[in-house]
Design a protein around this motif. Structure first.
Motif, mmCIF file in Angstrom:
data_model
loop_
_atom_site.group_PDB
_atom_site.id
_atom_site.type_symbol
_atom_site.label_atom_id
_atom_site.label_comp_id
_atom_site.label_asym_id
_atom_site.label_seq_id
_atom_site.Cartn_x
_atom_site.Cartn_y
_atom_site.Cartn_z
ATOM 1 N N HIS A 1 0.840 -1.204 0.000
ATOM 2 C CA HIS A 1 0.000 0.000 0.000
ATOM 3 C C HIS A 1 0.876 1.257 0.000
ATOM 4 O O HIS A 1 0.587 2.227 -0.703
ATOM 5 N N ALA A 2 1.940 1.230 0.789
ATOM 6 C CA ALA A 2 2.842 2.386 0.863
ATOM 7 C C ALA A 2 3.528 2.622 -0.486
ATOM 8 O O ALA A 2 3.671 3.777 -0.927
ATOM 9 N N LYS A 3 3.952 1.562 -1.163
ATOM 10 C CA LYS A 3 4.580 1.697 -2.481
ATOM 11 C C LYS A 3 3.598 2.284 -3.490
ATOM 12 O O LYS A 3 3.955 3.167 -4.279
ATOM 13 N N VAL A 4 2.368 1.785 -3.469
ATOM 14 C CA VAL A 4 1.343 2.300 -4.377
ATOM 15 C C VAL A 4 1.094 3.776 -4.082
ATOM 16 O O VAL A 4 0.971 4.594 -5.005
ATOM 17 N N ALA A 5 1.043 4.144 -2.818
ATOM 18 C CA ALA A 5 0.803 5.548 -2.441
ATOM 19 C C ALA A 5 1.893 6.463 -2.991
ATOM 20 O O ALA A 5 1.604 7.575 -3.456
ATOM 21 N N GLU A 6 3.140 6.013 -2.968
ATOM 22 C CA GLU A 6 4.238 6.808 -3.533
ATOM 23 C C GLU A 6 4.029 7.041 -5.026
ATOM 24 O O GLU A 6 4.237 8.147 -5.530
ATOM 25 N N ILE A 7 3.611 6.006 -5.726
ATOM 26 C CA ILE A 7 3.375 6.129 -7.167
ATOM 27 C C ILE A 7 2.185 7.048 -7.435
ATOM 28 O O ILE A 7 2.219 7.865 -8.359
ATOM 29 N N LEU A 8 1.139 6.952 -6.613
ATOM 30 C CA LEU A 8 -0.019 7.835 -6.780
ATOM 31 C C LEU A 8 0.392 9.294 -6.637
ATOM 32 O O LEU A 8 -0.060 10.160 -7.404
ATOM 33 N N ARG A 9 1.257 9.580 -5.678
ATOM 34 C CA ARG A 9 1.740 10.958 -5.507
ATOM 35 C C ARG A 9 2.555 11.405 -6.712
ATOM 36 O O ARG A 9 2.468 12.552 -7.151
ATOM 37 N N ALA A 10 3.352 10.494 -7.270
ATOM 38 C CA ALA A 10 4.133 10.828 -8.468
ATOM 39 C C ALA A 10 3.216 11.125 -9.641
ATOM 40 O O ALA A 10 3.481 12.043 -10.429
ATOM 41 N N ILE A 11 2.143 10.378 -9.765
ATOM 42 C CA ILE A 11 1.168 10.627 -10.838
ATOM 43 C C ILE A 11 0.561 12.011 -10.684
ATOM 44 O O ILE A 11 0.433 12.762 -11.653
ATOM 45 N N GLU A 12 0.196 12.363 -9.471
ATOM 46 C CA GLU A 12 -0.430 13.663 -9.218
ATOM 47 C C GLU A 12 0.501 14.819 -9.557
ATOM 48 O O GLU A 12 0.051 15.880 -9.971
ATOM 49 N N ARG A 13 1.813 14.623 -9.420
ATOM 50 C CA ARG A 13 2.787 15.690 -9.676
ATOM 51 C C ARG A 13 3.199 15.791 -11.136
ATOM 52 O O ARG A 13 3.664 16.837 -11.577
ATOM 53 N N ALA A 14 3.089 14.701 -11.883
ATOM 54 C CA ALA A 14 3.642 14.640 -13.237
ATOM 55 C C ALA A 14 2.745 15.335 -14.263
ATOM 56 O O ALA A 14 1.520 15.220 -14.213
ATOM 57 N N ALA A 15 3.362 16.049 -15.182
ATOM 58 C CA ALA A 15 2.616 16.665 -16.288
ATOM 59 C C ALA A 15 2.132 15.576 -17.250
ATOM 60 O O ALA A 15 0.969 15.557 -17.643
ATOM 61 N N ASP A 16 3.022 14.688 -17.631
ATOM 62 C CA ASP A 16 2.669 13.540 -18.463
ATOM 63 C C ASP A 16 2.893 12.300 -17.600
ATOM 64 O O ASP A 16 4.014 11.861 -17.392
ATOM 65 N N PHE A 17 1.813 11.769 -17.085
ATOM 66 C CA PHE A 17 1.881 10.724 -16.055
ATOM 67 C C PHE A 17 1.765 9.318 -16.615
ATOM 68 O O PHE A 17 1.616 8.359 -15.853
ATOM 69 N N ARG A 18 1.871 9.161 -17.930
ATOM 70 C CA ARG A 18 1.693 7.819 -18.501
ATOM 71 C C ARG A 18 2.765 6.829 -18.044
ATOM 72 O O ARG A 18 2.464 5.660 -17.806
ATOM 73 N N GLU A 19 3.996 7.291 -17.887
ATOM 74 C CA GLU A 19 5.044 6.399 -17.393
ATOM 75 C C GLU A 19 4.745 5.967 -15.956
ATOM 76 O O GLU A 19 4.926 4.801 -15.594
ATOM 77 N N GLU A 20 4.254 6.896 -15.148
ATOM 78 C CA GLU A 20 3.888 6.554 -13.772
ATOM 79 C C GLU A 20 2.691 5.599 -13.742
ATOM 80 O O GLU A 20 2.595 4.747 -12.863
#
Length: 129
Positions: free
Chosen positions: A79-98
């Protein structure tokens, strides 16, 4: 234990919804405003789902099935790993890689969670409160 048990079916139905939506998000050809809104909604939904699992389901399973501690610990780490990725998605302009990173982590997590929790949930009459 049976995947036909009501609680098991419900968990799988929720997970299948997460899988379907993630597949649709990843299938987008480009990042648009609408895609960003859908993606943020999806991220919030995953976060809420994991929060509810952690606060209610996992706590109750630990109490009811003391030998499940290692499984629950791993699920919490995931869950913690997924949460980190979710935050990265929220910050990214182009989030497809995330989104691809999320798919790798989340889909494996959902499969393993179902495999591990099915025998426990099948022993319950209702969702723990």
């Amino acid at each position: 234990m049976s995947r036909d048990h009501a609680l098991v079916r419900e968990l799988i139905a929720v997970h299948d919804g997460l899988r379907r939506e993630l597949k649709e998000l990843r299938g987008a050809e480009r990042v648009t405003h609408d895609l960003r809104v859908r993606c943020m909604y999806y991220c919030h939904h995953v976060e809420t789902h994991h929060t509810v699992e952690s606060l209610y389901l996992f706590t109750a399973l630990r109490e009811r099935f003391p030998t499940s501690g290692e499984v629950i610990d791993r699920l919490e780490e995931e869950h913690a790993k997924v949460a980190e990725i979710l935050r990265a998605i929220e910050r990214a302009a182009d989030f497809r890689e995330e989104l691809d990173r999320l798919a790798d982590e989340l889909l494996a997590h959902l499969d393993w969670e179902e495999e591990q929790l099915t025998p426990l949930l099948a022993q319950l009459d209702r969702w723990p409160s």
